[in-house]
Design a protein around this motif. Structure first.
Motif, short mmCIF file in Angstrom:
data_model
loop_
_atom_site.label_atom_id
_atom_site.label_comp_id
_atom_site.label_asym_id
_atom_site.label_seq_id
_atom_site.Cartn_x
_atom_site.Cartn_y
_atom_site.Cartn_z
N GLN B 44 0.85 -1.19 0.00
CA GLN B 44 0.00 0.00 0.00
C GLN B 44 0.89 1.23 0.00
OE1 GLN B 44 -2.21 0.40 3.64
NE2 GLN B 44 -2.91 2.46 3.16
N LEU B 45 0.70 2.09 -0.98
CA LEU B 45 1.49 3.32 -1.03
C LEU B 45 1.04 4.25 0.10
CD1 LEU B 45 3.52 5.21 -2.47
CD2 LEU B 45 1.58 6.08 -3.79
N LEU B 46 2.01 4.67 0.93
CA LEU B 46 1.71 5.59 2.02
C LEU B 46 1.92 7.04 1.59
CD1 LEU B 46 3.36 3.81 5.07
CD2 LEU B 46 0.93 3.94 4.51
N THR B 47 3.08 7.29 1.03
CA THR B 47 3.43 8.63 0.63
C THR B 47 4.64 8.59 -0.27
OG1 THR B 47 3.88 10.88 1.46
CG2 THR B 47 4.91 9.06 2.65
N TYR B 48 4.92 9.70 -0.93
CA TYR B 48 6.13 9.79 -1.74
C TYR B 48 6.62 11.23 -1.69
CZ TYR B 48 2.99 11.59 -5.38
OH TYR B 48 2.06 12.31 -6.08
N ILE B 49 7.88 11.40 -2.04
CA ILE B 49 8.48 12.73 -2.02
C ILE B 49 9.30 12.91 -3.28
CG2 ILE B 49 10.49 11.97 -0.68
CD1 ILE B 49 10.38 14.69 0.77
N PHE B 50 9.19 14.06 -3.86
CA PHE B 50 9.99 14.39 -5.03
C PHE B 50 11.39 14.78 -4.57
CE2 PHE B 50 10.80 15.13 -9.26
CZ PHE B 50 11.09 16.45 -9.59
N SER B 51 12.36 14.47 -5.37
CA SER B 51 13.75 14.61 -4.92
C SER B 51 14.20 16.06 -4.72
CB SER B 51 14.69 13.91 -5.90
OG SER B 51 14.52 14.42 -7.20
N ASN B 52 13.41 17.03 -5.16
CA ASN B 52 13.82 18.43 -4.92
C ASN B 52 13.19 18.99 -3.65
OD1 ASN B 52 11.20 18.88 -5.61
ND2 ASN B 52 11.60 20.41 -7.17
N MET B 53 12.51 18.12 -2.90
CA MET B 53 11.94 18.50 -1.62
C MET B 53 12.79 17.92 -0.50
SD MET B 53 7.98 17.61 -2.56
CE MET B 53 7.36 18.01 -0.93
N ASP B 54 12.70 18.51 0.69
CA ASP B 54 13.41 17.89 1.81
C ASP B 54 12.47 17.43 2.91
OD1 ASP B 54 14.76 21.15 2.76
OD2 ASP B 54 12.73 20.36 2.80
N MET B 55 11.21 17.81 2.80
CA MET B 55 10.24 17.35 3.80
C MET B 55 8.84 17.33 3.18
SD MET B 55 9.26 18.81 7.59
CE MET B 55 7.86 19.81 7.10
N LYS B 56 8.07 16.36 3.63
CA LYS B 56 6.67 16.30 3.24
C LYS B 56 5.87 15.76 4.41
CE LYS B 56 3.49 14.27 -0.13
NZ LYS B 56 3.35 13.39 -1.30
N GLN B 57 4.78 16.41 4.74
CA GLN B 57 3.94 15.95 5.86
C GLN B 57 2.56 15.60 5.33
OE1 GLN B 57 4.30 18.25 9.37
NE2 GLN B 57 2.98 16.90 10.55
N ASP B 58 2.06 14.46 5.78
CA ASP B 58 0.75 13.98 5.37
C ASP B 58 0.10 13.35 6.57
OD1 ASP B 58 -0.44 11.74 2.71
OD2 ASP B 58 -1.49 12.99 4.16
N GLN B 59 -0.73 14.12 7.26
CA GLN B 59 -1.42 13.67 8.48
C GLN B 59 -0.39 13.17 9.50
OE1 GLN B 59 -4.46 11.00 6.91
NE2 GLN B 59 -5.82 12.72 6.55
N ARG B 60 -0.43 11.91 9.87
CA ARG B 60 0.50 11.42 10.90
C ARG B 60 1.89 11.09 10.34
NH1 ARG B 60 -0.34 6.75 13.30
NH2 ARG B 60 -1.77 5.86 11.76
N LEU B 61 2.04 11.21 9.04
CA LEU B 61 3.29 10.81 8.40
C LEU B 61 4.13 12.03 8.05
CD1 LEU B 61 1.89 8.16 5.89
CD2 LEU B 61 2.70 7.79 8.22
N THR B 62 5.43 11.96 8.36
CA THR B 62 6.38 12.99 7.96
C THR B 62 7.55 12.30 7.27
OG1 THR B 62 5.79 14.38 9.85
CG2 THR B 62 7.84 14.90 8.69
N VAL B 63 7.85 12.74 6.06
CA VAL B 63 8.98 12.20 5.32
C VAL B 63 10.07 13.26 5.29
CG1 VAL B 63 9.78 11.30 3.11
CG2 VAL B 63 7.45 10.83 3.88
N LEU B 64 11.28 12.84 5.62
CA LEU B 64 12.44 13.71 5.53
C LEU B 64 13.41 13.13 4.52
CD1 LEU B 64 13.11 14.51 9.31
CD2 LEU B 64 11.93 15.93 7.63
#
Lengths: 116, 112
Positions: B44-64
């Motif tokens: 199940q895909l949770l989230t994704y981030i584009f490589s020109n970003m350094d952070m993405k937040q989606d509800q309880r999920l934070t990607v660094l």
């Protein structure tokens, strides 16, 4: 709406046999990809098909082949099965095959193949 | 080439935050993904981030994303028992191609 459906869900084969796995993508999705997931490992890319043409192939022997039909469903065929082919085979579909955007794949539950 | 590495096991108490780490080697990766796999299920895909970003937040999920160190992390806030699963990071080394390179996965067990 139905998600990605795969059949069969489980099957057992013996070495040297042939297997065909089937996948129906989400309605409207034209790209199908196949992945092999050995127990305890992450999925490994096998094939991608888009508009019935092969768009990518992973590092798998020629015993592995696939095709995509006009309705965008797909089959994965494996010949001369080896014990090491035992794995969960995952099919994923996506809306497009090659655009400048994230490759958002929707995975099916997989077909678990056991080779004895 | 593609080589995605992940640690293997994480135990966390319900309500705490959990952090899963991943390193990758292909600097040409355009997108990095986090997938969740529950027992007997597909991914199940949770989230994704584009490589020109350094952070993405989606509800309880934070990607660094640390591109310099090729390090990706997923933080799950207020971890719930339903978060118990195996988490995979993946990268798209080929632009516009569905060829994802997955790590070996990180099993998260949430203790009530």
């Amino acid at each position: 709406d139905a998600g990605v459906t795969q059949s069969p869900t489980h099957l057992i084969k013996t070495r040297g046999q042939h297997v065909t796995l089937r996948c129906s993508p989400i309605s409207g999705h034209k790209s199908v990809s196949w992945y092999q997931q050995v127990l305890g490992q992450g999925p490994q890319f096998i094939f991608q098909y888009y508009e019935k043409e092969e768009r990518g192939r992973g590092n798998f022997p020629d015993r592995f082949s696939a095709r995509q039909f006009p309705n965008y469903s797909s089959e994965l065929n494996v010949n001369a099965l080896l014990l090491g082919d035992s794995a969960l085979y995952l099919c994923a579909s996506s809306l497009v095959g090659s655009i400048s955007g994230a490759n958002v794949l929707t995975f099916g539950a997989g077909s678990r193949l056991t080779v004895l | 080439g593609e080589d995605v590495e992940q640690s293997l096991f994480l135990s966390v108490r319900e309500g705490d935050s959990s952090v899963i780490n991943c390193t990758y080697t292909d600097s040409s990766s355009t997108y990095l993904y986090w997938y969740k796999q529950e027992p007997g299920a597909g991914l199940q895909l949770l989230t994704y981030i584009f490589s020109n970003m350094d952070m993405k937040q989606d509800q309880r999920l934070t990607v660094l994303l640390n591109k310099k160190d090729k390090h990706l992390s997923l933080r799950i806030a207020d971890t719930q028992t339903g978060d118990s699963a195996i988490y995979f990071c993946a990268e798209s080394p080929f632009y516009g191609n569905n060829r994802l390179a997955f790590g070996k996965g990180n099993q998260v067990v949430v203790i009530p």
